[in-house]
Scaffold this active site. Structure first.
Site, short mmCIF file in Angstrom:
data_model
loop_
_atom_site.label_atom_id
_atom_site.label_comp_id
_atom_site.label_asym_id
_atom_site.label_seq_id
_atom_site.Cartn_x
_atom_site.Cartn_y
_atom_site.Cartn_z
N LYS A 149 23.90 -14.97 30.63
CA LYS A 149 22.82 -15.22 31.59
C LYS A 149 22.13 -16.54 31.27
O LYS A 149 21.69 -16.76 30.14
CB LYS A 149 21.80 -14.08 31.55
CG LYS A 149 20.70 -14.25 32.59
CD LYS A 149 19.86 -12.99 32.69
CE LYS A 149 18.67 -13.02 31.78
NZ LYS A 149 17.59 -13.91 32.18
N LYS A 197 15.38 -16.29 39.69
CA LYS A 197 14.44 -15.46 40.44
C LYS A 197 13.77 -16.25 41.57
O LYS A 197 12.55 -16.44 41.60
CB LYS A 197 13.37 -14.87 39.51
CG LYS A 197 13.96 -14.00 38.40
CD LYS A 197 12.86 -13.35 37.58
CE LYS A 197 13.40 -12.47 36.48
NZ LYS A 197 14.11 -13.19 35.40
N ASP A 199 10.34 -18.26 47.35
CA ASP A 199 9.73 -19.38 48.08
C ASP A 199 9.88 -19.07 49.56
O ASP A 199 10.33 -17.97 49.91
CB ASP A 199 10.43 -20.70 47.68
CG ASP A 199 9.49 -21.90 47.79
OD1 ASP A 199 8.79 -22.02 48.82
OD2 ASP A 199 9.45 -22.71 46.86
N THR A 207 10.74 -5.95 34.14
CA THR A 207 10.70 -4.89 33.11
C THR A 207 9.55 -5.10 32.12
O THR A 207 9.26 -4.23 31.32
CB THR A 207 12.03 -4.82 32.35
OG1 THR A 207 12.46 -6.14 32.03
CG2 THR A 207 13.09 -4.13 33.17
N ARG A 216 16.94 -10.93 22.98
CA ARG A 216 16.47 -10.94 21.60
C ARG A 216 17.06 -9.90 20.67
O ARG A 216 17.28 -10.21 19.49
CB ARG A 216 14.93 -10.90 21.60
CG ARG A 216 14.34 -12.21 22.12
CD ARG A 216 12.90 -12.05 22.55
NE ARG A 216 12.79 -11.24 23.76
CZ ARG A 216 11.64 -10.96 24.37
NH1 ARG A 216 10.51 -11.43 23.87
NH2 ARG A 216 11.62 -10.24 25.47
N ASP A 260 19.80 -16.70 36.50
CA ASP A 260 18.61 -15.88 36.74
C ASP A 260 17.39 -16.78 36.93
O ASP A 260 16.61 -16.97 36.01
CB ASP A 260 18.44 -14.94 35.53
CG ASP A 260 17.28 -13.98 35.70
OD1 ASP A 260 16.89 -13.72 36.86
OD2 ASP A 260 16.77 -13.49 34.67
#
Ligand code: C5P
Length: 246
Positions: free
Chosen positions: A39, A68, A71, A123, A217, A66
């Protein structure tokens, strides 16, 4: 065993949240014997632009871009068009119906390889975050409402936490792709000062119906990243077995 014929090495999408393309390349080289899906998010895209996306794809891997998009519809359509025809597998968008429709119009004008995922509710958000934004629905209801709308509009899938995945899978059918971030090994409830709130193990997310898990992470900050990947893939296998009808 695997309803959408997704290879195990593509079930974990490694979030390359790093500041330089060189570091991202090291991560790909270090993990590509086990992984095949990466990603590229805001940080890395701003640092490495399409060069890093192309580099990963040229090595034979899949890429989720990604960014997102949010607009006005025409701007989202033009932005999504930039992702067409370059081998990108997943792109993310959020917003109301006209915004989602605009992103799908861009997808449909391309080479049919790009899948559009609607972000439902981040999330990192908890119930109190929705209240602070003036929203009165529960997260679960809002995620369900947005996912249902996304499916009806023609999105290929959604991004949601594992907590909502079960309801989405049960009521929205098998076709919808569910991509789940907020994965934390050994944890099904939040127990630290992590920015992720709606967390879950990879196994539980898969049992609940997720097709892919997005992990950053827990892998990139691990002492032994390959061991964490292996353990997570074992969990995913177990999750797939648990959810398949016996
Ligand atoms: O490091 P961690 O495993 O928390 O990374 C999760 C990744 O998933 C981040 O790159 C984040 O941008 C992304 N993501 C998310 N929640 C969403 C959509 C994407 O955490 N709803």
């Amino acid at each position: 065993m695997n309803s959408k014929e997704i290879p195990l090495n593509e079930r974990i999408i490694l979030a390359l949240d790093v500041e330089k393309p060189e570091i991202a390349k090291e991560w790909v080289k270090k993990t590509e014997s086990s992984l095949g899906f990466y990603k590229v998010g805001l940080q890395l895209f701003l640092a490495g632009w399409f060069d890093i996306v192309d580099w990963i794809i040229d090595r034979g891997h899949k890429v989720m871009v990604d960014l997102k998009f949010f607009d006005i519809p025409e701007t989202v359509k033009l932005a999504m068009t930039q992702l067409n025809d370059r081998g990108v597998s997943f792109a993310t968008v959020h917003g109301n119906d006209p915004i989602i429709r605009a992103s799908l119009a861009a997808r449909d004008g391309g080479d049919a390889g790009l899948k559009v995922l609607a972000v439902t509710v981040l999330t990192s958000f908890g119930e109190e975050d929705l209240r602070a934004m003036g929203m009165t629905q529960t997260i679960e209801d809002l995620v369900f409402f947005r996912a249902k709308r996304a499916l009806e509009l023609g999105c290929d899938g959604v991004v949601s936490s594992g907590l909502e995945a079960a309801r989405l899978r049960q009521h929205l059918g098998k076709k919808l792709l569910i991509v789940t971030p907020g994965i934390r090994p050994g944890a099904n409830v939040r127990n630290n000062d992590d920015d992720q709130t709606r967390i879950m193990t990879a196994e539980k997310a898969i049992v609940n119906g997720a097709d892919y898990v997005v992990v950053g992470r827990p892998i990139t900050r691990a002492d032994e990243p390959l061991r964490v990947i292996g353990e997570m893939q074992d969990e995913i296998d177990m999750g797939l077995e648990k959810r398949s009808p016996s």
